[in-house]
Write a protein that holds these residues in place. Structure first.
Motif, PDB file in Angstrom:
ATOM      1  N   ILE A  12      18.097  22.409   8.464  1.00 57.76           N
ATOM      2  CA  ILE A  12      18.075  22.117   7.026  1.00 57.76           C
ATOM      3  C   ILE A  12      17.056  21.021   6.730  1.00 57.76           C
ATOM      4  CG2 ILE A  12      19.421  20.993   5.202  1.00 57.76           C
ATOM      5  CD1 ILE A  12      20.272  23.772   5.325  1.00 57.76           C
ATOM      6  N   LEU A  13      17.042  20.018   7.600  1.00 57.05           N
ATOM      7  CA  LEU A  13      16.104  18.915   7.390  1.00 57.05           C
ATOM      8  C   LEU A  13      14.659  19.416   7.463  1.00 57.05           C
ATOM      9  CD1 LEU A  13      15.895  15.875   6.913  1.00 57.05           C
ATOM     10  CD2 LEU A  13      15.723  15.576   9.379  1.00 57.05           C
ATOM     11  N   ILE A  14      14.400  20.270   8.442  1.00 60.21           N
ATOM     12  CA  ILE A  14      13.047  20.841   8.583  1.00 60.21           C
ATOM     13  C   ILE A  14      12.706  21.647   7.333  1.00 60.21           C
ATOM     14  CG2 ILE A  14      11.634  22.502   9.862  1.00 60.21           C
ATOM     15  CD1 ILE A  14      13.162  21.626  12.374  1.00 60.21           C
ATOM     16  N   SER A  15      13.661  22.458   6.904  1.00 60.25           N
ATOM     17  CA  SER A  15      13.460  23.332   5.750  1.00 60.25           C
ATOM     18  C   SER A  15      13.133  22.525   4.499  1.00 60.25           C
ATOM     19  CB  SER A  15      14.730  24.137   5.516  1.00 60.25           C
ATOM     20  OG  SER A  15      14.465  25.269   4.748  1.00 60.25           O
ATOM     21  N   ASN A  16      13.774  21.379   4.408  1.00 60.79           N
ATOM     22  CA  ASN A  16      13.598  20.521   3.254  1.00 60.79           C
ATOM     23  C   ASN A  16      12.177  20.027   3.102  1.00 60.79           C
ATOM     24  OD1 ASN A  16      15.166  19.628   1.217  1.00 60.79           O
ATOM     25  ND2 ASN A  16      16.479  18.397   2.506  1.00 60.79           N
ATOM     26  N   ILE A  58      29.005  10.571  19.038  1.00 64.05           N
ATOM     27  CA  ILE A  58      27.552  10.485  18.826  1.00 64.05           C
ATOM     28  C   ILE A  58      27.064  11.716  18.069  1.00 64.05           C
ATOM     29  CG2 ILE A  58      25.309  10.541  20.000  1.00 64.05           C
ATOM     30  CD1 ILE A  58      26.604   8.778  22.191  1.00 64.05           C
ATOM     31  N   LEU A  59      27.540  12.903  18.466  1.00 62.46           N
ATOM     32  CA  LEU A  59      27.134  14.142  17.778  1.00 62.46           C
ATOM     33  C   LEU A  59      27.569  14.119  16.314  1.00 62.46           C
ATOM     34  CD1 LEU A  59      27.597  17.144  20.237  1.00 62.46           C
ATOM     35  CD2 LEU A  59      25.487  16.091  19.436  1.00 62.46           C
ATOM     36  N   ILE A  60      28.800  13.662  16.082  1.00 65.92           N
ATOM     37  CA  ILE A  60      29.297  13.614  14.695  1.00 65.92           C
ATOM     38  C   ILE A  60      28.406  12.680  13.868  1.00 65.92           C
ATOM     39  CG2 ILE A  60      31.196  12.824  13.217  1.00 65.92           C
ATOM     40  CD1 ILE A  60      33.123  13.824  15.389  1.00 65.92           C
ATOM     41  N   ALA A  61      28.078  11.529  14.463  1.00 64.55           N
ATOM     42  CA  ALA A  61      27.243  10.568  13.739  1.00 64.55           C
ATOM     43  C   ALA A  61      25.868  11.163  13.443  1.00 64.55           C
ATOM     44  CB  ALA A  61      27.109   9.288  14.551  1.00 64.55           C
ATOM     45  N   MET A  62      25.303  11.852  14.445  1.00 65.57           N
ATOM     46  CA  MET A  62      23.989  12.476  14.248  1.00 65.57           C
ATOM     47  C   MET A  62      24.030  13.489  13.120  1.00 65.57           C
ATOM     48  SD  MET A  62      22.463  13.269  17.983  1.00 65.57           S
ATOM     49  CE  MET A  62      21.437  12.084  18.843  1.00 65.57           C
ATOM     50  N   THR A  63      25.075  14.334  13.112  1.00 68.97           N
ATOM     51  CA  THR A  63      25.200  15.364  12.078  1.00 68.97           C
ATOM     52  C   THR A  63      25.286  14.723  10.699  1.00 68.97           C
ATOM     53  OG1 THR A  63      26.471  16.587  13.694  1.00 68.97           O
ATOM     54  CG2 THR A  63      26.494  17.426  11.452  1.00 68.97           C
ATOM     55  N   ALA A  64      26.130  13.712  10.600  1.00 66.59           N
ATOM     56  CA  ALA A  64      26.298  13.051   9.305  1.00 66.59           C
ATOM     57  C   ALA A  64      24.963  12.471   8.838  1.00 66.59           C
ATOM     58  CB  ALA A  64      27.352  11.956   9.419  1.00 66.59           C
ATOM     59  N   LEU A  77      21.898  13.410   9.700  1.00 68.16           N
ATOM     60  CA  LEU A  77      20.945  14.477   9.367  1.00 68.16           C
ATOM     61  C   LEU A  77      21.253  15.079   8.005  1.00 68.16           C
ATOM     62  CD1 LEU A  77      20.762  16.241  12.824  1.00 68.16           C
ATOM     63  CD2 LEU A  77      18.809  15.289  11.598  1.00 68.16           C
ATOM     64  N   LEU A  78      22.538  15.394   7.779  1.00 71.73           N
ATOM     65  CA  LEU A  78      22.915  16.014   6.499  1.00 71.73           C
ATOM     66  C   LEU A  78      22.689  15.034   5.357  1.00 71.73           C
ATOM     67  CD1 LEU A  78      26.136  18.113   7.149  1.00 71.73           C
ATOM     68  CD2 LEU A  78      23.878  18.917   6.484  1.00 71.73           C
ATOM     69  N   GLY A  79      23.088  13.792   5.593  1.00 69.66           N
ATOM     70  CA  GLY A  79      22.912  12.776   4.561  1.00 69.66           C
ATOM     71  C   GLY A  79      21.457  12.621   4.187  1.00 69.66           C
ATOM     72  N   PHE A  80      20.620  12.590   5.203  1.00 65.63           N
ATOM     73  CA  PHE A  80      19.189  12.434   4.966  1.00 65.63           C
ATOM     74  C   PHE A  80      18.631  13.650   4.219  1.00 65.63           C
ATOM     75  CE2 PHE A  80      14.678  12.131   6.448  1.00 65.63           C
ATOM     76  CZ  PHE A  80      14.401  10.918   5.830  1.00 65.63           C
TER      77      PHE A  80
END
Lengths: 368, 306, 248
Positions: free
Chosen positions: A271-275, A347-353, A355-358
């Motif tokens: 999603i981040l890339i797509s953005n 760590i994975l949960i934090a990364m996901t949050a 990435l989505l937040g960004f």
């Protein structure tokens, strides 16, 4: 809520009606797992080996016979010098050499301590690893026969030397690694085109001029892909167990839950890339280039992170696949529970949050 | 209150050498319930202006409001009350007619049934194809579906960016008939077009060229701004006749218009005699010369040259 | 005096499955003529034009273009025609000169001839001094005029123009038509489609396609008289309103 659901439905229809892409998305992981699976097959039969016996005594003969008798090895040559070993390897005639030092039996019986050297051609690390493991097992077996009562602690030290590739990882490492790689690539690529496609088609213009909120658009776009990814997780796990014969030692529920978490992380990367990408091609290219190599290099399944320079070790921490790889190894291979992997999970949960937040923060509410 | 106000809007885009000015500080207003035409060729700045008004782009400077809301500060309020049909077909090609309509109704928090009255007349024409994928519709039908989708949430202002470009004359005419029925419902319509002949179908028009306004007026008003006498001429060798006329230093402009040429002189005296003389000198037969009322295109070209 | 025909079709037909896109079309276009090809979206114009350009094989009927058969000699046809459309244009990232060179080269012009042609063309278009400008940086009207000039750089027998003036401002549109007239004067046959009905009136003869058939073919003046209309717009509306099928 209704707004959100219809967006999910629309997104699902896009996927469902594009049968060709759907087919690729579902079958690509299967094909990749099978391909990698063959590459890392741990069944080695009748491997050609040579023996350099400097002791030529009862014990060395017994071990040689035992090795030759196994279905794994085929002794094709006897060697008489260290130079010979090197030369034979270079000609590609053998995969492994067994070297007995002088006075092997004497050492074994009198100092209770003898050495055997196994030299393997590690240009193919998997085979080298497998061969030395088999040979070690056969030598251990011989050791057992020497002391049926367990009274005398004769020990033979097998000294393994890997030619050309000093650090090797076990074949089982590959399955978790491939799972991480395939899930990361498929999920990120799927979503990386999701937003940019609407930009290219011009539909984003109309969507923007509606009261839909950015975070709803982004979440709605990930959900249908999550469904497709679940199918992928199932097929990857089934193939791992039944085709590659890597059993699931730990809790299946935990493994699936962790895989879903990693999938969401990967979808968020997409999603981040797509953005930020301007065209679908650009998005595909970015996800291939920015994900394939880092995942391969820094997840730890191909190259040991411990041996990398410190800056690269630090970088590897930012690669989600590294953490998922650790989790799968612990849960699937070692059979450990959640208490062993809670840190990686967090760590994975934090990364996901993040990435989505960004992505939501960066989501452009206007054109250009 | 004016439905749309535009004050000194400037929009520039980066280019290879410096910047390109797409809109050079333009200002005008649109009244409630008007059909307002923005008329100009490609690259005049029509789409930029539409995107600024629909809150999709930020202007470099200047102010604009829609329904009293500021296009920058109150963009969310504007997005709730306008309908927008971009120049490029912007519906989901892989969704059916019905699915598209339902999608757009729902994301605007409404339903097809709630506002069916507004789109009934247009939708009935495409209803026989409601299960067909939007990508497989003909140009005219796509346009009708896009209009339905832009209308389904009952907007008070409708922005139509070049809805008739590339569409044949029959479909164009039908489209304008639809717009006039919407006007009766009280919807304010801003429509852009490169076809000059569509100006007469608007209540008021703005002629736009290279980011600047040439004129804002009623179609009749624009024609009355054309102060010079316009001559319509024809002869057997039209191309030769035009060349000969253009050579004359007293001629300001000579443009072909279908079967005739439209000629304007720098000074008004003896124009007819001049034209006759050119025809006779060059041995053109069947010369027909008369004064005619200018149309919007004549005005546009005259304004372009000023 | 009977003029030479450069396009002759006889009962030309193209079917896609059970859909007849072009239905028994017969007409002839004379050398040096400006031939307008008008029709509603989906009437079959594009399909007919593709067959004449040698890009698509007819289902039945015959057609010759520049004396070559559309079934067997499509490579010959391609050498003797020019083509330009609003969508197909020039290479945006090449300069004016490079574009001319490239297209002239494609048609096998010799270097010397290419130089001559380039100079002539730049002079005609008043683009002297701008030949090193990237096409991307040109205004739309310039691009269209340049594209037309390049489409006839190899002096083809016929040039096919597919909506060449879409979106162009009215003055440039007329300058474009001057170029068309000049080319026709040199003997190049012009086959043009347009949505601007006033442009239809610039043609020597106009054919109007409805539902895959040619329903009318005559000079604009005769058509306007026949359909008792003051403009081609009126003629077209009368004919196109009879159309049964809608859609591309």
């Amino acid at each position: 809520m209704k707004q959100f659901l219809i967006f999910v439905k629309k997104e699902w229809l896009h996927i469902w009606r594009d049968r060709r892409t759907l087919f690729i998305l579902v079958f690509m992981p299967i094909i990749q797992i099978i391909l990698y699976g063959f590459a890392l097959t741990n069944e080695v039969k009748n491997a050609k080996i040579a023996v350099f016996d400097q002791s030529r005594d009862e014990a060395t003969r017994a071990i040689s016979t035992k090795i030759a008798a196994s279905q794994y090895f085929n002794i094709v040559k006897n060697l008489y010098s260290y130079q010979d070993i090197e030369a034979t390897f270079r000609k590609g005639q053998i995969r492994m050499a067994v070297v007995f030092p002088q006075g092997f039996r004497y050492d074994l019986l009198h100092s209770n301590h003898a050495q055997i050297q196994l030299i393997a051609d590690a240009t193919d690390p998997n085979t080298a690893n497998t061969l030395t493991n088999y040979a070690s097992a056969i030598i251990n077996d011989y050791q057992q026969t020497l002391r049926p009562t367990g009274s005398l602690p004769y020990t033979i030290n097998t000294q393994v030397r890997m030619l050309y590739n000093p650090e090797l990882k076990g074949a089982y490492n590959f399955v978790p690694g491939v799972m991480a790689l395939v899930l990361m690539l498929v999920c990120a690529m799927m979503t990386s085109i999701a937003i940019v496609k609407e930009k290219e088609m011009g539909t984003m213009e109309v969507i923007l001029v509606s009261p839909l909120k950015p975070f709803r658009i982004i979440i709605a776009k990930t959900i249908p892909y999550l469904l497709v990814s679940m199918v992928n997780i199932a097929s990857i796990l089934l193939l791992s167990v039944y085709a590659l014969r890597v059993p699931i030692a730990g809790n299946l529920g935990l493994l699936i839950a962790e895989s879903v978490l990693f999938t969401i992380t990967s979808l968020s990367v997409g999603i981040l890339i797509s953005n930020t990408a301007k065209t679908q091609q650009m998005a595909m290219f970015t996800s291939m280039m920015s994900l394939f190599l880092p995942t391969l290099l820094f997840s730890g399944f191909m190259f040991p992170i411990e041996n990398m320079p410190v800056p690269l070790q630090v970088i590897s921490n930012a690669v989600p696949a590294k953490w998922y790889f650790i989790i799968v190894k612990d849960v699937m291979i070692k059979g450990l529970g959640f208490t062993a992997v809670w840190r990686e999970t967090l760590i994975l949960i934090a990364m996901t949050a993040a990435l989505l937040g960004f992505s939501i923060y960066k989501f452009k509410i206007r054109l250009a | 209150m004016k439905t749309v106000t535009i004050e000194h809007i400037v929009k520039t885009y980066p280019a290879e050498h410096g910047t390109v000015e797409a809109l050079k500080g333009i200002s005008f207003e649109i009244d409630q319930g008007e059909v307002f035409g923005l008329i100009g060729p490609d690259g005049a700045g029509k789409t930029s202006l539409f995107r600024i008004l629909t809150t999709l782009l930020l202007a470099n400077s200047g102010n604009a409001t829609v329904n009293g809301f500021d296009v920058v500060k109150d963009y969310k309020s504007i997005r709730n009350c306008i309908g927008y049909m971009p120049g490029k077909f912007s519906l989901y090609q892989d969704l059916s007619v019905q699915e598209n309509l339902e999608f757009f109704a729902t994301i605007f928090n409404t339903s097809i049934r709630q506002n069916y009255g507004l789109i009934k007349e247009i939708y009935e024409q495409i209803e026989p194809f409601k299960t067909r994928k939007a990508g497989q519709l003909s140009g005219g039908m796509k346009q009708k579906l896009a209009l339905c989708c832009a209308l389904i949430h009952k907007p008070t202002v409708l922005f139509l960016d070049e809805p008739t470009t590339g569409v044949d004359a029959v479909s164009r005419r039908e489209f304008w008939e639809m717009l006039h029925r919407l006007k009766v419902q009280g919807i304010t319509i801003l429509v852009s077009t490169p076809y000059m002949d569509e100006a007469s179908l608007c209540d008021r028009v703005a002629l736009i060229q290279k980011g600047g306004l040439l004129s804002v007026n009623t179609p009749k008003g624009i024609i009355s701004e054309f102060k010079k006498t316009l001559w319509s001429v024809s002869a057997d060798d039209m191309f030769g006749f035009m060349k000969a006329i253009k050579k004359d230093p007293g001629v300001e402009s000579c443009y072909p218009f279908g079967q005739v040429h439209h000629v304007v002189f720098k000074t008004e005296e003896n124009s007819e005699a001049w034209l006759q003389q050119i025809a006779v000198q060059n041995n053109y037969n069947k010369a027909a010369i008369k004064v005619i009322e200018p149309n919007i295109e004549d005005c546009f070209m005259a304004l372009m040259q000023d | 005096m009977e003029k030479e025909n450069v396009i002759v079709t006889h009962e030309l037909t193209k079917r896609f499955g059970d859909f007849t896109a072009v239905d028994n079309v017969s007409f002839a276009v004379q050398k040096g003529e400006i031939f307008g090809f008008i029709g509603a979206n989906g009437a079959g114009k594009t399909t007919a034009m593709r067959m004449l350009c040698g890009l698509s094989l007819p289902s039945s009927g015959t057609a010759t273009v520049a004396g070559f058969d559309v079934y067997k000699q499509n490579e010959q046809i391609k050498k003797h025609i020019g083509y330009m459309s609003q969508k197909f244009s020039l290479y945006e990232d090449l300069t004016i000169r490079e574009n001319i060179r490239f297209y002239a080269g494609i048609y096998g012009l010799r270097d010397e001839r290419i130089r001559e042609k380039t100079d002539l063309l730049l002079q005609q278009l008043h683009m002297k001094g701008a030949e090193r400008t990237l096409v991307r940086a040109l205004p739309l009207g310039w691009k269209q005029k340049l594209a037309f000039s390049i489409a006839i750089v190899h002096d083809p027998a016929i040039v096919f123009l597919d909506e060449p003036t879409g979106g162009v401002d009215p003055i440039t549109r007329r300058e474009f038509w001057s170029l068309i007239y000049e080319a026709a004067g040199r003997g190049i046959t012009i086959f043009v489609t347009t949505h601007y009905m006033d442009e239809a009136e610039y043609c020597n003869r106009v054919s109007i396609m409805v539902d895959g058939r040619i329903d009318a073919l005559d000079s604009p003046a005769n058509l306007m008289q026949q359909y008792a209309s003051a403009s081609m717009d009126g003629v077209f509306l009368q004919l196109a309103r009879k159309a049964k099928r809608s859609g591309d």
